[in-house]
Design an enzyme around this catalytic site. Structure first.
Site, PDB file in Angstrom:
ATOM      1  N   ASN A  10       0.861  -1.185   0.000  1.00 20.50           N
ATOM      2  CA  ASN A  10       0.000   0.000   0.000  1.00 20.50           C
ATOM      3  C   ASN A  10       0.902   1.242   0.000  1.00 20.50           C
ATOM      4  O   ASN A  10       1.705   1.422   0.911  1.00 20.50           O
ATOM      5  CB  ASN A  10      -0.871  -0.060   1.267  1.00 20.50           C
ATOM      6  CG  ASN A  10      -1.795   1.132   1.407  1.00 20.50           C
ATOM      7  OD1 ASN A  10      -1.846   2.004   0.540  1.00 20.50           O
ATOM      8  ND2 ASN A  10      -2.524   1.174   2.509  1.00 20.50           N
ATOM      9  N   LYS A  12      -0.054   4.236   0.389  1.00 22.54           N
ATOM     10  CA  LYS A  12      -0.650   5.277   1.246  1.00 22.54           C
ATOM     11  C   LYS A  12      -0.477   6.638   0.583  1.00 22.54           C
ATOM     12  O   LYS A  12      -0.713   6.782  -0.618  1.00 22.54           O
ATOM     13  CB  LYS A  12      -0.052   5.219   2.652  1.00 22.54           C
ATOM     14  CG  LYS A  12      -0.351   3.882   3.340  1.00 22.54           C
ATOM     15  CD  LYS A  12      -0.177   3.897   4.823  1.00 22.54           C
ATOM     16  CE  LYS A  12      -0.698   2.604   5.440  1.00 22.54           C
ATOM     17  NZ  LYS A  12      -0.555   2.539   6.876  1.00 22.54           N
ATOM     18  N   HIS A  94      -9.907   0.704   5.210  1.00 21.91           N
ATOM     19  CA  HIS A  94      -8.594   0.771   5.846  1.00 21.91           C
ATOM     20  C   HIS A  94      -8.703   1.597   7.126  1.00 21.91           C
ATOM     21  O   HIS A  94      -9.536   2.498   7.212  1.00 21.91           O
ATOM     22  CB  HIS A  94      -7.582   1.393   4.875  1.00 21.91           C
ATOM     23  CG  HIS A  94      -6.181   1.269   5.375  1.00 21.91           C
ATOM     24  ND1 HIS A  94      -5.632   2.128   6.299  1.00 21.91           N
ATOM     25  CD2 HIS A  94      -5.218   0.363   5.107  1.00 21.91           C
ATOM     26  CE1 HIS A  94      -4.395   1.764   6.564  1.00 21.91           C
ATOM     27  NE2 HIS A  94      -4.113   0.692   5.860  1.00 21.91           N
ATOM     28  N   GLU A 142      -5.379  -5.874  10.691  1.00 18.39           N
ATOM     29  CA  GLU A 142      -4.303  -4.925  10.988  1.00 18.39           C
ATOM     30  C   GLU A 142      -4.635  -4.169  12.274  1.00 18.39           C
ATOM     31  O   GLU A 142      -5.466  -3.253  12.235  1.00 18.39           O
ATOM     32  CB  GLU A 142      -4.173  -3.872   9.876  1.00 18.39           C
ATOM     33  CG  GLU A 142      -3.836  -4.405   8.514  1.00 18.39           C
ATOM     34  CD  GLU A 142      -3.362  -3.279   7.587  1.00 18.39           C
ATOM     35  OE1 GLU A 142      -2.411  -3.513   6.863  1.00 18.39           O
ATOM     36  OE2 GLU A 142      -3.945  -2.175   7.607  1.00 18.39           O
ATOM     37  N   ILE A 147       0.153  -0.150  13.232  1.00 22.09           N
ATOM     38  CA  ILE A 147       0.346   0.343  11.857  1.00 22.09           C
ATOM     39  C   ILE A 147       1.415   1.426  11.826  1.00 22.09           C
ATOM     40  O   ILE A 147       1.406   2.347  12.640  1.00 22.09           O
ATOM     41  CB  ILE A 147      -0.993   0.873  11.273  1.00 22.09           C
ATOM     42  CG1 ILE A 147      -1.955  -0.295  11.017  1.00 22.09           C
ATOM     43  CG2 ILE A 147      -0.761   1.666   9.994  1.00 22.09           C
ATOM     44  CD1 ILE A 147      -3.321   0.116  10.488  1.00 22.09           C
ATOM     45  N   ALA A 203       3.024  -1.308   4.161  1.00 19.32           N
ATOM     46  CA  ALA A 203       3.208   0.004   3.535  1.00 19.32           C
ATOM     47  C   ALA A 203       4.614   0.547   3.808  1.00 19.32           C
ATOM     48  O   ALA A 203       5.492   0.489   2.948  1.00 19.32           O
ATOM     49  CB  ALA A 203       2.145   0.977   4.033  1.00 19.32           C
ATOM     50  N   SER A 204       4.821   1.073   5.017  1.00 23.68           N
ATOM     51  CA  SER A 204       6.038   1.852   5.280  1.00 23.68           C
ATOM     52  C   SER A 204       7.327   1.067   5.021  1.00 23.68           C
ATOM     53  O   SER A 204       8.331   1.669   4.634  1.00 23.68           O
ATOM     54  CB  SER A 204       6.019   2.390   6.716  1.00 23.68           C
ATOM     55  OG  SER A 204       5.757   1.361   7.646  1.00 23.68           O
TER      56      SER A 204
HETATM   57  O1  G3P Z   1      -2.134  -0.949   4.606  1.00 28.91           O
HETATM   58  C1  G3P Z   1      -0.987  -1.364   5.227  1.00 28.91           C
HETATM   59  C2  G3P Z   1      -0.834  -0.845   6.571  1.00 28.91           C
HETATM   60  O2  G3P Z   1      -1.805  -0.141   7.173  1.00 28.91           O
HETATM   61  C3  G3P Z   1       0.302  -1.281   7.386  1.00 28.91           C
HETATM   62  O3  G3P Z   1       1.188  -0.226   7.334  1.00 28.91           O
HETATM   63  O4  G3P Z   1       3.353   0.832   7.486  1.00 28.91           O
HETATM   64  O5  G3P Z   1       2.638  -0.791   9.226  1.00 28.91           O
HETATM   65  O6  G3P Z   1       3.226  -1.588   6.942  1.00 28.91           O
HETATM   66  P1  G3P Z   1       2.684  -0.471   7.769  1.00 28.91           P
END
Ligand code: G3P
Length: 224
Positions: A10, A12, A94, A142, A147, A203-204
């Site tokens: 993602n 984002k 989300h 999640e 997150i 994502a990150s």
């Molecule tokens: O959509 C993926 C997400 O919300 C997780 O984010 O940065 O923890 O991998 P992250």
């Protein structure tokens, strides 16, 4: 449907994954995924969706869409619009774009109607079960507090992953289950699969790092 096990990235609203950088990032991820023969999908920002989809063979998901019918709907994003932009499906609900069950159900149905996949996000086990009852193609559990953090859900709260997998599969065995939040390394992906997940949503760890190819390469190690 997405081949599993899958890694969904993602983008984002990370600046490293927005505008021309979104296309460059996708091309880099595609090279790595292709070399490894791995199933990787990307979810660029809505404004970048068409550019990214035109530049890659990786399946592209929208980060969000609205269940309204085409027509008067200023500022809304229809499923027809994301399909025309090249999306194969959409994330829904989300943690950063909550929808509620009723709107999520309407969106799942609208996506299916036009032949697109739905990936419904849920913050805990009960929400994962409720999401599965909507019969989307995928549910991603999640925990919101993890997150964007440095500790993977698979380490911080492995039970939420295995319990969500059970809850979803008991209700709707065909629904795929992903997990996400803090997933950054191959060992996190491996653990997710051991816990019964069909893949990860992250994502990150890829979209906000200096060397995304290297990051994805490490993540893909977890699929072996
Ligand atoms: O959509 C993926 C997400 O919300 C997780 O984010 O940065 O923890 O991998 P992250």
């Amino acid at each position: 449907m997405l081949a599993t096990p899958v890694i969904v990235v993602n983008y984002k609203a990370y600046p490293q994954a927005t505008g021309p950088a979104a296309v460059k990032l996708t091309e880099a991820l595609e090279r790595v995924a292709h070399r490894a023969g791995a199933s990787v999908a990307v979810a660029p920002g809505l404004v970048d969706l068409r550019h990214v989809a035109e530049a890659t063979k990786l399946p592209c998901l929208a980060q969000h869409c609205d269940p309204i019918m085409p027509g008067a709907g200023t500022g809304h994003v229809t499923v027809e619009a994301i399909a025309a932009a090249g999306a194969k499906g959409s994330l829904l609900n989300h943690a950063e774009r909550k929808l509620g069950l009723e709107v999520t159900q309407a969106s799942v149905d609208r996506l299916r109607h036009v032949g697109l996949w739905s990936l419904v996000c849920a913050g805990n086990v009960a929400a994962s079960r409720a999401a599965a009852a909507l019969h989307p193609d995928m549910v991603a559990v999640e925990p919101p507090e993890l997150i964007g953090g440095t500790v993977s859900v698979t380490t911080a709260d492995p039970l939420i992953v295995s319990a969500a997998v059970r809850a979803v599969k008991d209700l709707a065995p065909d629904v795929r289950v992903l997990c996400g939040a803090g997933v950054k390394a191959g060992k996190d992906v491996r653990r997710a699969l051991e816990l019964g997940a069909d893949g990860v949503l992250l994502a990150s760890g890829v979209a906000a790092v200096a060397e995304p190819e290297k990051a994805l390469l490490d993540l893909l190690e977890g699929l072996r």
